[in-house]
Design an enzyme around this catalytic site. Structure first.
Site, short mmCIF file in Angstrom:
data_model
loop_
_atom_site.label_atom_id
_atom_site.label_comp_id
_atom_site.label_asym_id
_atom_site.label_seq_id
_atom_site.Cartn_x
_atom_site.Cartn_y
_atom_site.Cartn_z
N CYS A 2 -3.42 -3.60 -1.95
CA CYS A 2 -3.97 -4.68 -0.79
C CYS A 2 -5.56 -4.02 -0.77
CB CYS A 2 -3.40 -4.15 0.53
SG CYS A 2 -1.68 -4.56 0.06
N ARG A 27 -8.31 -5.49 -7.86
CA ARG A 27 -6.62 -4.86 -7.55
C ARG A 27 -5.52 -5.32 -7.72
NH1 ARG A 27 -9.23 0.25 -3.58
NH2 ARG A 27 -7.02 -0.24 -3.32
N TRP A 74 -0.47 -7.10 -1.34
CA TRP A 74 0.66 -6.78 -2.51
C TRP A 74 1.83 -6.61 -1.69
CZ3 TRP A 74 2.38 -2.52 -5.23
CH2 TRP A 74 3.17 -2.67 -6.08
N ASN A 98 -2.68 -2.31 4.91
CA ASN A 98 -2.44 -1.52 3.57
C ASN A 98 -1.63 -0.21 4.16
OD1 ASN A 98 -4.76 -3.37 2.47
ND2 ASN A 98 -5.78 -1.49 1.57
N GLY A 99 -0.51 -0.30 3.08
CA GLY A 99 -0.12 1.52 3.26
C GLY A 99 1.48 0.98 3.14
N GLU A 481 0.38 5.92 -25.38
CA GLU A 481 -0.54 4.44 -24.70
C GLU A 481 -0.57 4.17 -25.64
OE1 GLU A 481 -1.96 4.95 -22.25
OE2 GLU A 481 -4.32 3.98 -21.96
N LYS A 485 -0.52 -0.06 -23.29
CA LYS A 485 -1.18 -1.17 -23.46
C LYS A 485 -1.09 -2.74 -23.95
CE LYS A 485 -3.67 0.35 -21.69
NZ LYS A 485 -3.95 1.13 -20.23
N GLU A 488 1.56 -4.14 -20.96
CA GLU A 488 0.95 -4.36 -19.75
C GLU A 488 0.35 -5.48 -20.13
OE1 GLU A 488 -2.28 -0.85 -19.17
OE2 GLU A 488 -1.33 -1.22 -17.49
N HIS A 504 15.99 9.74 -35.33
CA HIS A 504 16.71 10.05 -34.28
C HIS A 504 16.95 8.89 -33.50
CE1 HIS A 504 16.62 14.18 -35.25
NE2 HIS A 504 15.67 14.29 -35.07
N LYS A 603 -4.20 -2.19 -9.75
CA LYS A 603 -5.30 -1.66 -10.71
C LYS A 603 -4.49 0.03 -10.20
CE LYS A 603 -8.46 0.30 -12.79
NZ LYS A 603 -7.68 0.08 -14.44
O1 M6R Z 1 -5.95 5.62 -10.99
P1 M6R Z 1 -4.26 6.56 -11.61
O2 M6R Z 1 -4.48 7.01 -12.51
O3 M6R Z 1 -3.85 7.17 -10.39
O4 M6R Z 1 -3.35 5.36 -12.18
C1 M6R Z 1 -2.40 5.58 -12.57
C2 M6R Z 1 -1.70 4.43 -13.40
O5 M6R Z 1 -0.77 3.46 -12.83
C3 M6R Z 1 -2.65 4.27 -14.73
O6 M6R Z 1 -2.55 4.60 -15.18
C4 M6R Z 1 -1.37 2.72 -14.53
O7 M6R Z 1 -0.70 2.85 -15.84
C5 M6R Z 1 -2.64 1.54 -15.90
N1 M6R Z 1 -2.27 0.39 -15.52
C6 M6R Z 1 -2.59 1.91 -16.90
O8 M6R Z 1 -3.20 0.64 -17.94
#
Ligand code: M6R
Length: 608
Positions: A2, A27, A74, A98-99, A481, A485, A488, A504, A603
């Site tokens: 949000c 965001r 959101w 927000n929250g 990672e 990437k 996502e 395994h 984000k």
């Molecule tokens: O802001 P943060 O580093 O705490 O966020 C953690 C994850 O939400 C963040 O790394 C998420 O996995 C990303 N979308 C990765 O690209």
């Protein structure tokens, strides 16, 4: 996640609110709305979907006026819909939030039994009812006192901004856990969940702290705590340029941010390298290293992967035992933690609720907490005992890139700093590592500028149904990672595995249709990884190897080879991740997905 913006002044509010919300689009959100006061009454315009939908609606039903609040939502309580979008209006009161209000069910029941009618499924509307009721029943009520009384009834994490038709010269904002900042202008003032939303209008800001209520008028702000005590706070001047947050000629923020990494890493190193003492300084952070018995990293997502690399670095260079925990798991298993433990909370945004709650748990149990974050004055660093900032600059793309590589650099710096103090790291080895660290920006530039090769590979393999990423040692977190990437932003299923684990289970997946990305830079695991790679090829899997420049053998073991410059073993992850970021980007772009705002993702994840 949000986004909040509020305006009070002499200009038309709606364009400022919508403009601010656009800056917060990164965001992630699913609906948007504004409430603007004019001629004795505020008018709410809101709708499900992107901001362009709200703009269309506003073009048909204009909302003139010089006081207003705006929100991007959101969904947490109640599906994304027009009715559940903010602002919520009850009587004269408009609210954005927000929250999460944790006790919303009990409050809803109580309000309903007193005759309240609800028009949404949200927890936010409950707060609008509470403020409205306080205003109607308090003898000497004003908006601030009504908000204060309503806050006493809610539990949870929140940033609220409230506007009243009965007191149109005032906005009231309150914060607990969710970020909030006030922007100061001449004869006008702003409030927002993120400084980016107001940066084009003002650079003079006050960050709202936990438990503060801010009464905002055209001419000033008054900050009080929840008991009504006035607090005096000095404004800060923000030096980011608004342009820093623009795409700067690249098709997507993510691609721009991939290319920004050499500069970002240089900024992380700036002022912290002590060449005379073969040491790293941590901005005056004074850790009592002799007392650290164990280090526990807590983080989520990409920051968790950076922490896994941190484990290798700290154990190798400082010889302090390290554990790495997912923040979302940490506090639910009653962790054995306390004095003698250094908890390192890693969060790019500094606002991830899971990480924040894990920090609270660690502090409650007596551990010292160091935050590694990219966002100055964000909640996690402010909660921690010490904060170390990565200085990567604002990261807009939801998929983290420059925030990750700067986290890796921060890990290396921390490991050197600790190693020099535990004496596990000799001056000679520290000198060599620091020498390699300062050469990294140029080496990273060499890799990101070879984007064309990754574009070709993305075209060649981008239609595959899935990908497997393999690595050993500190390349294993890079395999995780790479897979994160790719999935996502391209929505293609991908798995990251420790190369030795392939036999395994995941080996069953391998056939001629599965591209396998193998991280095989020079180093102690080289021969072993070559054997894993041969196992893939024996089953007709397609091998894309990421190897070190000068490796003349690798070509005979792989279908495709991407080469990165040589560097110290400890720093290799900072280079090998770059081609994986580029590959993901080009695969996603080829598929035409919303690269900067992939579906279902936000984000900064400020809910559990
Ligand atoms: O802001 P943060 O580093 O705490 O966020 C953690 C994850 O939400 C963040 O790394 C998420 O996995 C990303 N979308 C990765 O690209």
């Amino acid at each position: 996640m949000c986004g909040i913006i509020g305006y009070i002044g002499g200009r038309q509010a709606t364009p400022l609110l919508v403009g601010g919300l656009k800056k917060l689009e990164y965001r992630g959100y699913d609906s948007a709305g504004v409430s603007v006061f004019n001629n004795g009454e505020s008018r709410v315009v809101r709708c499900r979907g992107k901001l362009v939908g709200l703009e269309d609606k506003l073009a048909r039903e204009p909302a003139p006026g010089t006081v207003g609040i705006g929100h991007t939502r959101w969904a947490t309580h109640g599906r994304p819909s027009d009715e559940n979008s903010h602002p919520h209006k009850v009587g004269p009161i408009s609210v954005i939030h927000n929250g999460i209000i944790e006790n919303h069910l009990a409050l809803r029941a109580e309000l309903a039994s007193a005759g309240a009618q609800f028009s949404s499924e949200t927890d936010t509307e409950i707060f609008a009812h509470l403020v409205s009721r306080e205003l109607a029943t308090q003898a000497q009520a004003n908006l601030t006192s009504a908000v204060r009384a309503a806050l006493a009834k809610v539990r949870g994490s929140y940033a609220f901004v409230v506007m009243s038709d009965k007191e149109p010269g005032t906005l009231v904002a309150a914060k607990n856990s969710s970020p909030l900042v006030v922007g100061l202008g001449e004869g006008e003032n702003f409030v927002a969940s993120d400084v980016t939303a107001i940066l084009s209008e003002t650079r003079k800001v006050i960050f709202v702290d936990e438990g503060e209520i801010v009464t905002i008028t055209r001419d000033g702000v008054v900050i009080t705590d929840f008991d009504g005590n006035v607090k005096v706070k000095e404004p800060k001047l923000i030096t980011w340029s608004a342009m820093q947050a623009e795409k700067g000629g690249f098709k997507h923020f993510m691609l721009k941010e991939i290319h920004e990494q050499p500069r970002a890493v240089a900024d992380t190193l700036t002022g912290r390298v002590d060449l005379e003492r073969d040491d790293i300084t941590l901005d005056g952070i004074d850790l009592d290293v002799a007392k650290i018995k164990r280090i526990v990293f807590i983080a989520c997502g990409t920051s968790y992967h950076a922490s896994l690399v941190g484990e290798f670095l700290v154990e190798a260079l400082a010889r302090i035992p390290v554990e790495v925990d997912l923040a979302s798991e940490f506090r639910y298993r009653d962790p054995i933690i306390g004095p003698g433990d250094l908890v390192i909370a890693v969060s790019q945004s500094g606002e991830t609720l899971d990480t924040m709650e894990a920090v609270r748990e660690a502090k409650k149990k007596g551990a010292t907490v160091l935050a590694i974050s990219n966002v100055l004055e964000s909640s996690i660093p402010r909660l921690a005992d010490h904060a170390f900032y990565t200085h990567a600059g604002p990261e807009i793309g939801v998929a983290s890139t420059k925030a990750f590589t700067t986290q890796l650099v921060a890990m290396a710096m921390l490991a050197i700093h600790l190693g020099r103090r535990t004496k596990a790291l000799s001056a000679e080895k520290a000198r060599a590592l620091i020498g390699e660290l300062v050469q990294l920006p140029q080496k990273m530039r060499d890799v990101v500028e070879t984007g064309a090769q990754l574009q070709v590979l993305a075209r060649r393999y981008g239609n595959s149904h899935g990908f497997l990423f393999l690595g050993r040692g500190s390349q294993y977190p890079i395999a995780l990672e790479g897979a994160l990437k790719l999935k996502e932003i391209s929505y293609i299923h991908a798995e990251g595995y420790a190369a030795g684990e392939m036999k395994h289970g995941p080996i069953a997946l391998i056939d001629e249709t599965l591209p396998v990305i193998v991280l095989v830079p020079r180093g102690p695991h080289y021969e072993k990884v070559i054997s894993n790679l041969a196992e893939v090829r024996a089953r007709q899997g397609k091998v894309l190897a990421v190897a070190t420049k000068g490796d003349n053998e690798i070509g005979s073991h792989a279908d495709e080879v991407v080469l990165v410059p040589d560097t110290a073993l400890e720093l290799q992850p900072i280079l090998t991740v770059l081609p994986l970021q580029l590959l993901s980007y080009y695969v996603a772009d080829g598929k035409g997905t919303d690269v900067d705002q992939p579906r279902n993702l936000a984000k900064s994840v400020t809910v559990e």
